[in-house]
Every structure is written in structure tokens, then in C-alpha cells.
Design a protein around this motif. Structure first.
Motif, PDB file in Angstrom:
ATOM      1  N   SER A  14       0.836  -1.205   0.000  1.00 32.46           N
ATOM      2  CA  SER A  14       0.000   0.000   0.000  1.00 32.46           C
ATOM      3  C   SER A  14       0.868   1.252   0.000  1.00 32.46           C
ATOM      4  O   SER A  14       0.404   2.336  -0.350  1.00 32.46           O
ATOM      5  N   GLN A  15       2.131   1.096   0.391  1.00 31.00           N
ATOM      6  CA  GLN A  15       3.063   2.221   0.448  1.00 31.00           C
ATOM      7  C   GLN A  15       3.784   2.354  -0.903  1.00 31.00           C
ATOM      8  O   GLN A  15       3.921   1.389  -1.646  1.00 31.00           O
ATOM      9  N   PRO A  16       4.287   3.549  -1.207  1.00 33.89           N
ATOM     10  CA  PRO A  16       4.976   3.758  -2.476  1.00 33.89           C
ATOM     11  C   PRO A  16       6.374   3.153  -2.515  1.00 33.89           C
ATOM     12  O   PRO A  16       7.021   2.979  -1.488  1.00 33.89           O
ATOM     13  N   LEU A  17       6.825   2.846  -3.735  1.00 29.63           N
ATOM     14  CA  LEU A  17       8.179   2.376  -3.995  1.00 29.63           C
ATOM     15  C   LEU A  17       8.971   3.496  -4.661  1.00 29.63           C
ATOM     16  O   LEU A  17       8.418   4.291  -5.423  1.00 29.63           O
ATOM     17  N   THR A  18      10.277   3.522  -4.390  1.00 25.90           N
ATOM     18  CA  THR A  18      11.132   4.509  -5.039  1.00 25.90           C
ATOM     19  C   THR A  18      12.571   4.020  -5.047  1.00 25.90           C
ATOM     20  O   THR A  18      12.934   3.083  -4.331  1.00 25.90           O
ATOM     21  N   SER A  19      13.395   4.639  -5.889  1.00 30.84           N
ATOM     22  CA  SER A  19      14.850   4.488  -5.853  1.00 30.84           C
ATOM     23  C   SER A  19      15.416   5.798  -6.358  1.00 30.84           C
ATOM     24  O   SER A  19      15.058   6.268  -7.443  1.00 30.84           O
ATOM     25  N   GLY A  20      16.283   6.410  -5.573  1.00 31.21           N
ATOM     26  CA  GLY A  20      16.696   7.781  -5.840  1.00 31.21           C
ATOM     27  C   GLY A  20      17.843   7.927  -6.828  1.00 31.21           C
ATOM     28  O   GLY A  20      18.865   7.246  -6.702  1.00 31.21           O
ATOM     29  N   ILE A  21      17.678   8.825  -7.799  1.00 26.36           N
ATOM     30  CA  ILE A  21      18.788   9.182  -8.670  1.00 26.36           C
ATOM     31  C   ILE A  21      19.706  10.123  -7.903  1.00 26.36           C
ATOM     32  O   ILE A  21      19.251  10.890  -7.059  1.00 26.36           O
ATOM     33  N   TRP A  22      20.991  10.075  -8.189  1.00 31.14           N
ATOM     34  CA  TRP A  22      21.908  10.791  -7.297  1.00 31.14           C
ATOM     35  C   TRP A  22      23.049  11.522  -8.004  1.00 31.14           C
ATOM     36  O   TRP A  22      23.629  12.439  -7.442  1.00 31.14           O
ATOM     37  N   ALA A  23      23.390  11.138  -9.216  1.00 29.99           N
ATOM     38  CA  ALA A  23      24.495  11.804  -9.912  1.00 29.99           C
ATOM     39  C   ALA A  23      24.232  11.763 -11.407  1.00 29.99           C
ATOM     40  O   ALA A  23      23.843  10.726 -11.940  1.00 29.99           O
ATOM     41  N   GLU A  34      11.183   5.589 -14.031  1.00 29.93           N
ATOM     42  CA  GLU A  34      10.007   4.934 -14.609  1.00 29.93           C
ATOM     43  C   GLU A  34       9.336   3.980 -13.634  1.00 29.93           C
ATOM     44  O   GLU A  34       8.110   3.822 -13.661  1.00 29.93           O
ATOM     45  N   GLN A  35      10.121   3.336 -12.773  1.00 32.46           N
ATOM     46  CA  GLN A  35       9.563   2.335 -11.873  1.00 32.46           C
ATOM     47  C   GLN A  35       9.195   2.885 -10.490  1.00 32.46           C
ATOM     48  O   GLN A  35       8.598   2.175  -9.689  1.00 32.46           O
ATOM     49  N   SER A  36       9.547   4.123 -10.213  1.00 30.04           N
ATOM     50  CA  SER A  36       9.259   4.708  -8.898  1.00 30.04           C
ATOM     51  C   SER A  36       7.850   5.290  -8.855  1.00 30.04           C
ATOM     52  O   SER A  36       7.451   6.032  -9.754  1.00 30.04           O
ATOM     53  N   ASP A  37       7.119   4.967  -7.795  1.00 27.35           N
ATOM     54  CA  ASP A  37       5.797   5.566  -7.582  1.00 27.35           C
ATOM     55  C   ASP A  37       5.930   7.049  -7.247  1.00 27.35           C
ATOM     56  O   ASP A  37       5.083   7.857  -7.622  1.00 27.35           O
ATOM     57  N   ILE A  38       6.968   7.382  -6.502  1.00 27.12           N
ATOM     58  CA  ILE A  38       7.290   8.765  -6.156  1.00 27.12           C
ATOM     59  C   ILE A  38       8.756   8.976  -6.511  1.00 27.12           C
ATOM     60  O   ILE A  38       9.549   8.032  -6.478  1.00 27.12           O
ATOM     61  N   ILE A  39       9.151  10.184  -6.847  1.00 29.85           N
ATOM     62  CA  ILE A  39      10.507  10.448  -7.325  1.00 29.85           C
ATOM     63  C   ILE A  39      11.407  10.859  -6.164  1.00 29.85           C
ATOM     64  O   ILE A  39      11.077  11.775  -5.402  1.00 29.85           O
ATOM     65  N   SER A  40      12.547  10.191  -6.041  1.00 35.94           N
ATOM     66  CA  SER A  40      13.502  10.569  -5.000  1.00 35.94           C
ATOM     67  C   SER A  40      14.863  10.847  -5.619  1.00 35.94           C
ATOM     68  O   SER A  40      15.202  10.338  -6.682  1.00 35.94           O
ATOM     69  N   PHE A  41      15.630  11.680  -4.918  1.00 37.04           N
ATOM     70  CA  PHE A  41      16.924  12.100  -5.439  1.00 37.04           C
ATOM     71  C   PHE A  41      17.827  12.541  -4.292  1.00 37.04           C
ATOM     72  O   PHE A  41      17.365  12.757  -3.173  1.00 37.04           O
ATOM     73  N   HIS A  42      19.125  12.682  -4.590  1.00 34.13           N
ATOM     74  CA  HIS A  42      20.113  13.155  -3.621  1.00 34.13           C
ATOM     75  C   HIS A  42      20.746  14.435  -4.134  1.00 34.13           C
ATOM     76  O   HIS A  42      20.895  14.624  -5.345  1.00 34.13           O
ATOM     77  N   ASN A  43      21.152  15.311  -3.194  1.00 30.67           N
ATOM     78  CA  ASN A  43      21.872  16.512  -3.585  1.00 30.67           C
ATOM     79  C   ASN A  43      22.694  17.039  -2.415  1.00 30.67           C
ATOM     80  O   ASN A  43      22.152  17.358  -1.365  1.00 30.67           O
TER      81      ASN A  43
END
Length: 381
Positions: free
Chosen positions: A234-243, A261-270
Motif C-alpha cells: 500500500s506504500q509507495p516504492l522509489t529508488s533515488g537518482i543521485w548523480a 520509470e519504476q518509482s511511484d514517487i521520485i527521490s533524489f540526492h543533492n
């Protein structure tokens, strides 16, 4: 100890029974649409919290294994997070924990969630990680190397498992097993399936790292998303882009395209300066999905709470800083401590917010966090 474990088992059995009654068999879900993702995000408060590792643990294994699962420190340190208005935390698991003691892992995750809930903190749980030591080993962990940043952090899966496709059924059981147990658990914010999947570890372990690591990671990351989604969380999946260059879909690397494309929500690092941080936000807004910055805050780089949080609040970006209470991870020292010798505390802490005794590193910093997060724990209707 025996009675304590029996109580934990009984408590967890009750939880599973409740979830089993509530969870209906449904068709395997697809990737969330922007509409679905934004509907979920509207129900969340503005999310602010740390990447959390108790100060008494050197890595994921030491945090979660039975002999070193330190609920006293976890409770105390999540209390510190609550005290400055934080309401979430990003927390790393490890595949070898599941291989070593899957039932015990489920019990300890449940206990962690009980503690987090008491402090009004909803965690984002991470499954795999491509950073630091490629040869993890469950059991007693080594002592920290003096003055070295993350000297004991380990990858998941390690290099041996990554290269050996016969180990993939075990990894599949880990992903599916953990999510299935907590698929409808409202105490969990979401699942971060792989941290910095194409990270090549830089000077720390480059001599023993796989030169073609991404060739193994890319197909396994794809499988990991499929495994995770197959048990209908029920919770979203994500994998963060980082560089990399995120200015358009055409400039994304293949692994970044897969992550987005496969992430329900978009995550990233900075970890750059505020101007670069806001530029990345503007670039990623084209996906019209919630944005989570799952790593930031390296003071000497210009990545600070004072510089980043106002921009994040303006753009409604969830924020997870690296480091919390100074301890065995030694992340007060910078990344270059792997190549440069330090013999004492650096003039400016790289990460972390609190000393081990719970006093703030910078009182003005924690006061700022408390002020800007005021009201965030109340959530949205």
C-alpha cells in the motif's frame, strides 16, 4: 530475555493477524500514476527527518541483529528527532539479516516501528545499497577505523551475491518477505528499493569493486521493483537518482531511466549548494510526482539546513538529511577521510546534528529546524 522475546512474538503475531484480516487479495498493482502519487502525498505532512542509524551501530547489520539491537538508544535518539519537529526517518535494512534470522528481523522491524510511532515518526525503509564495503558479513561487526567516515558501512547485496544469480531467489524472498509482512502497515512511509545503485564506491573500495558492477545491478534493480510490486504494498516504492544530468529524459543514464520509470514517487540526492539543489527540483518537477530528497546536508559543501529547507518547503519536497547522532559511523568526518589523514574532530562537522550525549552540535541549527518544521507533525486531512 526469554519472556521479553515471547512478548515480542505474541505482539507481532497479533499484528500479522490484524493485517491478514485487513489485506484483500488484489491484482498485482502497477506503477502509481501521477494522480495516485499526488493523492497519497496530499495526505502526508511536510516530511523532514534524518537518515537514521543509532549512534551505537556502525552499519545496518549492527543496528538490526539481535545481540546489538539497541532499543534504548533508538528510543532516545528518535526522541531527539521528535524534539526538533522531525516526523520521518530513512532507515537501511540488509539482505543478510533476512538470511540469518527472518522471523527475528520481522520482530525487530515491528519493535522499531512501535518506537518510531511513539515519536510520531514514519520511516522510509531501504532494502539494497551499493555504497562502501562490497563484502558484508553478518555477525559481529568490526570496530570503526579512527577518524574515517563510514568505515564500517556495507553494501547489500554484497559483491558475492550480486555476481551469483543462484543467490537471487534468496534476495527475492527477502524483498517479498519483508514487504508482505508490512504491506498494509500505516506506520511505514514507503520502500526505497535501492540506494545509489550505480555507485562505484570511489577511492574507498575501488580496488576491489566490480569494474562492470552496473551490468549486474541494472537487471537486478529491475527484478527488485517487480518483486516489491508483486506483493501489492500500500506504500509507495522509489529508488533515488543521485548523480548525472537530469535536465531531460534524453540525458538520463539507463539506470536513472529505470529508477524514474519504476518509482511511484521520485527521490533524489543533492549535496551541492542551494542554487544547484533548486535547479534539480525544477528539473524533476516535469514528472508531476511527489519529490523526496533522500540525502542532503554536508556543511563544508554548502549543503545546509538553513540553505535547503526553506527551498524544500517552498516546493513541498520531503527532506532526509544524512547523519543524526554522532557515533560509530563517524560521519562528522568528510568523505575525503578515506584519502586524507585526520587525527581529531574536523573544524566543521560534515554530517550529524547531535553529540552522543544528545546536545546539539549547533544550537542555532537545531533551533532553525524546530522553527521551520513547526506544525509539520500534524499532517494533512
Amino acid at each position: 530475555m526469554h519472556l521479553k522475546k515471547l512478548a515480542l512474538i505474541f505482539s507481532f503475531a497479533c499484528l500479522l493477524l490484524q493485517q491478514g484480516i485487513a489485506q484483500k487479495k488484489t491484482k498485482e498493482r502497477g506503477v502509481w500514476t501521477a494522480k495516485q502519487a499526488n493523492a497519497w502525498y496530499k495526505k502526508q505532512p511536510w516530511l523532514v527527518g534524518p537518515n537514521f542509524l543509532p549512534s551505537t551501530a556502525i552499519n545496518q547489520l549492527e543496528m538490526w541483529q539481535e545481540d546489538t539491537f539497541d532499543t534504548v538508544s533508538i528510543d532516545k535518539e528518535l526522541g531527539l528527532a521528535e524534539s526538533i519537529g522531525m516526523n520521518t526517518a530513512r532507515v537501511f535494512l540488509h539482505d543478510q539479516l533476512h538470511q540469518q534470522d527472518s522471523i527475528g528481523l520481522y520482530l525487530r522491524i515491528n519493535k522499531f516501528l512501535e518506537i518510531a510511532q511513539r515519536h510520531k515518526i514514519k520511516p522510509l525503509l531501504v532494502f539494497f545499497d551499493s555504497c562502501w564495503d562490497p563484502f558484508p558479513k553478518a555477525g559481529t561487526q568490526r570496530e570503526p577505523k579512527p577518524f574515517v567516515h563510514n568505515s564500517g558501512w556495507v553494501q547489500s547485496p554484497g559483491q558475492v551475491a550480486l555476481k551469483d544469480s543462484s543467490s537471487y531467489p534468496r534476495l527475492e524472498a527477502y524483498i517479498k518477505g519483508v514487504i508482505r509482512k508490512f504491506a498494509t502497515d500505516k506506520r511505514i512511509l514507503g520502500w526505497d528499493v535501492w540506494n545509489e545503485p550505480d555507485n562505484m564506491t570511489g577511492p574507498s573500495y575501488e580496488k576491489i569493486e566490480l569494474p562492470n558492477k552496473v551490468d549486474f545491478v541494472l537487471p537486478l534493480l529491475r527484478k527488485t521493483f517487480i518483486w516489491a510490486r508483486s506483493v501489492n504494498p500500500s506504500q509507495p516504492l522509489t529508488s533515488g537518482i543521485w548523480a548525472g544530468n537530469w535536465s531531460s529524459d534524453q540525458t538520463l543514464k539507463p539506470i536513472e531511466k529505470l529508477q524514474v520509470e519504476q518509482s511511484d514517487i521520485i527521490s533524489f540526492h543533492n549535496y551541492d549548494k542551494p542554487e544547484q539543489f533548486e535547479m534539480k527540483i525544477n528539473q524533476l518537477q516535469r514528472y508531476n510526482k511527489p519529490l523526496l530528497c533522500t540525502e542532503y546536508m554536508a556543511r563544508p559543501n554548502g549543503s545546509t539546513f538553513e540553505g535547503f529547507l526553506p527551498l524544500a518547503k517552498k516546493h513541498n519536497v520531503a527532506m532526509f538529511n544524512w547523519g543524526f547522532v554522532s557515533g560509530k559511523s563517524q560521519t562528522i568526518y568528510p568523505w575525503d577521510s578515506w584519502t586524507k589523514t585526520y587525527t581529531s574532530e574536523p573544524p566543521l562537522w560534515f554530517h550529524d546534528i547531535f553529540h552522543t550525549d544528545g546536545t546539539p552540535y549547533k544550537q542555532e541549527e537545531t533551533s532553525f529546524i524546530s522553527t521551520i518544521t513547526k506544525g509539520a507533525t500534524k499532517g494533512k486531512k
